[in-house]
Design a protein around this motif. Structure first.
Motif, PDB file in Angstrom:
ATOM      1  N   ASN A 200     107.261  67.719  30.898  1.00 57.37           N
ATOM      2  CA  ASN A 200     107.465  68.219  29.908  1.00 57.37           C
ATOM      3  C   ASN A 200     108.663  68.125  29.109  1.00 57.37           C
ATOM      4  O   ASN A 200     108.844  68.208  27.868  1.00 57.37           O
ATOM      5  CB  ASN A 200     107.168  69.879  29.753  1.00 57.37           C
ATOM      6  CG  ASN A 200     105.750  70.089  29.915  1.00 57.37           C
ATOM      7  OD1 ASN A 200     105.283  70.980  30.859  1.00 57.37           O
ATOM      8  ND2 ASN A 200     104.819  69.588  29.457  1.00 57.37           N
ATOM      9  N   LEU A 201     109.555  67.665  29.992  1.00 55.16           N
ATOM     10  CA  LEU A 201     110.889  67.125  29.287  1.00 55.16           C
ATOM     11  C   LEU A 201     110.837  66.250  28.171  1.00 55.16           C
ATOM     12  O   LEU A 201     111.329  66.265  27.109  1.00 55.16           O
ATOM     13  CB  LEU A 201     111.977  66.650  30.421  1.00 55.16           C
ATOM     14  CG  LEU A 201     112.701  67.777  31.110  1.00 55.16           C
ATOM     15  CD1 LEU A 201     113.584  67.144  32.201  1.00 55.16           C
ATOM     16  CD2 LEU A 201     113.563  68.664  30.270  1.00 55.16           C
ATOM     17  N   ASP A 202     109.838  65.223  28.390  1.00 57.64           N
ATOM     18  CA  ASP A 202     109.487  64.313  27.337  1.00 57.64           C
ATOM     19  C   ASP A 202     108.891  64.776  26.012  1.00 57.64           C
ATOM     20  O   ASP A 202     109.392  64.359  25.107  1.00 57.64           O
ATOM     21  CB  ASP A 202     108.396  63.374  27.935  1.00 57.64           C
ATOM     22  CG  ASP A 202     108.899  62.505  29.445  1.00 57.64           C
ATOM     23  OD1 ASP A 202     110.182  62.080  29.170  1.00 57.64           O
ATOM     24  OD2 ASP A 202     108.381  62.206  30.148  1.00 57.64           O
ATOM     25  N   ASP A 203     108.041  65.952  26.424  1.00 54.11           N
ATOM     26  CA  ASP A 203     107.593  66.427  25.221  1.00 54.11           C
ATOM     27  C   ASP A 203     108.681  67.204  24.139  1.00 54.11           C
ATOM     28  O   ASP A 203     108.899  67.215  22.905  1.00 54.11           O
ATOM     29  CB  ASP A 203     106.593  67.774  25.468  1.00 54.11           C
ATOM     30  CG  ASP A 203     105.314  66.918  26.236  1.00 54.11           C
ATOM     31  OD1 ASP A 203     104.903  66.069  25.711  1.00 54.11           O
ATOM     32  OD2 ASP A 203     105.106  67.592  27.324  1.00 54.11           O
ATOM     33  N   ILE A 215     118.746  74.594  15.176  1.00 55.33           N
ATOM     34  CA  ILE A 215     118.049  75.492  16.086  1.00 55.33           C
ATOM     35  C   ILE A 215     118.069  75.156  17.439  1.00 55.33           C
ATOM     36  O   ILE A 215     117.682  74.085  17.858  1.00 55.33           O
ATOM     37  CB  ILE A 215     116.569  75.395  15.383  1.00 55.33           C
ATOM     38  CG1 ILE A 215     116.328  75.799  13.932  1.00 55.33           C
ATOM     39  CG2 ILE A 215     115.553  76.031  16.290  1.00 55.33           C
ATOM     40  CD1 ILE A 215     115.012  75.441  13.439  1.00 55.33           C
ATOM     41  N   LYS A 216     118.307  76.276  18.480  1.00 55.83           N
ATOM     42  CA  LYS A 216     118.518  75.903  19.628  1.00 55.83           C
ATOM     43  C   LYS A 216     117.265  75.851  20.490  1.00 55.83           C
ATOM     44  O   LYS A 216     116.286  76.591  20.245  1.00 55.83           O
ATOM     45  CB  LYS A 216     119.490  77.070  20.450  1.00 55.83           C
ATOM     46  CG  LYS A 216     120.907  76.763  19.920  1.00 55.83           C
ATOM     47  CD  LYS A 216     121.840  77.871  20.541  1.00 55.83           C
ATOM     48  CE  LYS A 216     123.342  77.567  20.011  1.00 55.83           C
ATOM     49  NZ  LYS A 216     124.120  78.420  20.686  1.00 55.83           N
ATOM     50  N   GLY A 234     119.682  66.580  27.738  1.00 58.84           N
ATOM     51  CA  GLY A 234     120.640  66.945  26.546  1.00 58.84           C
ATOM     52  C   GLY A 234     120.122  67.989  25.617  1.00 58.84           C
ATOM     53  O   GLY A 234     120.073  67.838  24.381  1.00 58.84           O
ATOM     54  N   LEU A 235     119.068  68.912  26.280  1.00 56.36           N
ATOM     55  CA  LEU A 235     118.466  69.886  25.588  1.00 56.36           C
ATOM     56  C   LEU A 235     119.060  71.210  25.309  1.00 56.36           C
ATOM     57  O   LEU A 235     118.926  72.034  24.347  1.00 56.36           O
ATOM     58  CB  LEU A 235     117.018  69.958  25.960  1.00 56.36           C
ATOM     59  CG  LEU A 235     116.043  69.006  25.911  1.00 56.36           C
ATOM     60  CD1 LEU A 235     114.976  69.236  26.890  1.00 56.36           C
ATOM     61  CD2 LEU A 235     115.643  68.596  24.594  1.00 56.36           C
ATOM     62  N   PHE A 236     120.254  71.452  26.036  1.00 57.42           N
ATOM     63  CA  PHE A 236     121.042  72.756  25.622  1.00 57.42           C
ATOM     64  C   PHE A 236     121.983  72.601  24.817  1.00 57.42           C
ATOM     65  O   PHE A 236     122.584  71.638  24.587  1.00 57.42           O
ATOM     66  CB  PHE A 236     121.845  73.219  27.205  1.00 57.42           C
ATOM     67  CG  PHE A 236     121.133  74.182  27.975  1.00 57.42           C
ATOM     68  CD1 PHE A 236     120.583  75.181  27.478  1.00 57.42           C
ATOM     69  CD2 PHE A 236     120.790  73.678  29.265  1.00 57.42           C
ATOM     70  CE1 PHE A 236     120.099  76.138  28.227  1.00 57.42           C
ATOM     71  CE2 PHE A 236     120.172  74.638  30.061  1.00 57.42           C
ATOM     72  CZ  PHE A 236     119.806  75.852  29.597  1.00 57.42           C
TER      73      PHE A 236
END
Length: 236
Positions: A200-203, A215-216, A234-236
């Motif tokens: 789900n990281l890809d999503d 928007i975090k 790199g999502l945080f």
């Protein structure tokens, strides 16, 4: 005549405090056969997307302060199901009790907490720009929180197996819906055949490209391992 699902119930208020409640009723799990809930969530997800496309074109100056989108089923307890199988109908009081309702709260938002909460099935099945389209039509939003695909149902309120299992036996075995599946939000192991991370990281990465960077993103109830995976992407 055979019912055509879903039966849609929309409660839309456009004004100073605009709100949207979208409910997609897919009928009774005691009556229907071989229900594929994931496929039906996919249908609801597409219609939610289309709703926001239409709203954006006709009322793009009206943002929502409240949003709730549900996929809903009726579900009998064991005694009610046995009565139905014997008589081909339920007792007249069937459905009067809240325990006979099972809901997936796919997405919900309130201006009060400035957070959009999203179940993993909606993340997986929506288009990469769907969340961006939705957030652009919300009044104030600071975060999007993602979590496992779980249903809300009072039939077995104390049963972790029923509430949290990917394959709840009461539905898959007793009611016979072998395709029923509640997908967890998985970011720390591979299950997709394709993609950079094959989970789900890809999503999340695809959705992140379109959503306002202010928007975090966060994983609700994330473990330390999941937080590290989230940070690595790199999502945080």
């Amino acid at each position: 005549m055979k019912k055509k699902f879903p039966i849609e119930e929309h409660d839309i208020s456009i004004g100073k405090k605009s709100s949207a409640f979208l409910k997609f009723d897919f009928g009774d799990l005691g009556v229907r056969k071989n229900v594929d809930n994931y496929n039906e969530i996919s249908i609801a997800t597409e219609r939610i997307h289309n709703f926001f496309v239409d709203h954006n074109m006709t009322n793009n100056n009206r943002k929502f302060s409240e949003l709730n989108c549900l996929v809903s089923y009726m579900i009998p307890n064991e005694e009610q199901q046995k009565i139905f199988l014997k008589n081909k109908k339920y007792k007249k009081d069937y459905g009067n009790n809240m325990e006979n309702y099972l809901d997936y709260n796919l997405i919900n938002y309130s201006k009060k907490n400035k957070k959009l909460q999203v179940q993993s099935a909606f993340l997986e099945l929506s288009q990469p720009h769907t969340l961006s389209l939705i957030t652009e039509n919300l009044e104030k939003i600071d975060k999007i929180g993602f979590y496992n695909t779980i249903s809300v149902c009072d039939l077995f309120p104390d049963s972790e197996e029923f509430q949290y299992s990917p394959f709840p036996k009461y539905i898959t075995n007793f009611l016979g819906h072998k395709k029923w599946f509640n997908h967890d939000l998985i970011i720390d192991e591979q299950f997709y055949k394709e993609g950079l991370y094959k989970n789900n990281l890809d999503d999340l990465v695809e959705a992140r490209k379109f959503v306002d960077p202010k928007i975090k993103f966060e994983i609700l109830g994330a473990s330390e391992k999941e937080k590290k995976c989230f940070d690595f992407a790199g999502l945080f």
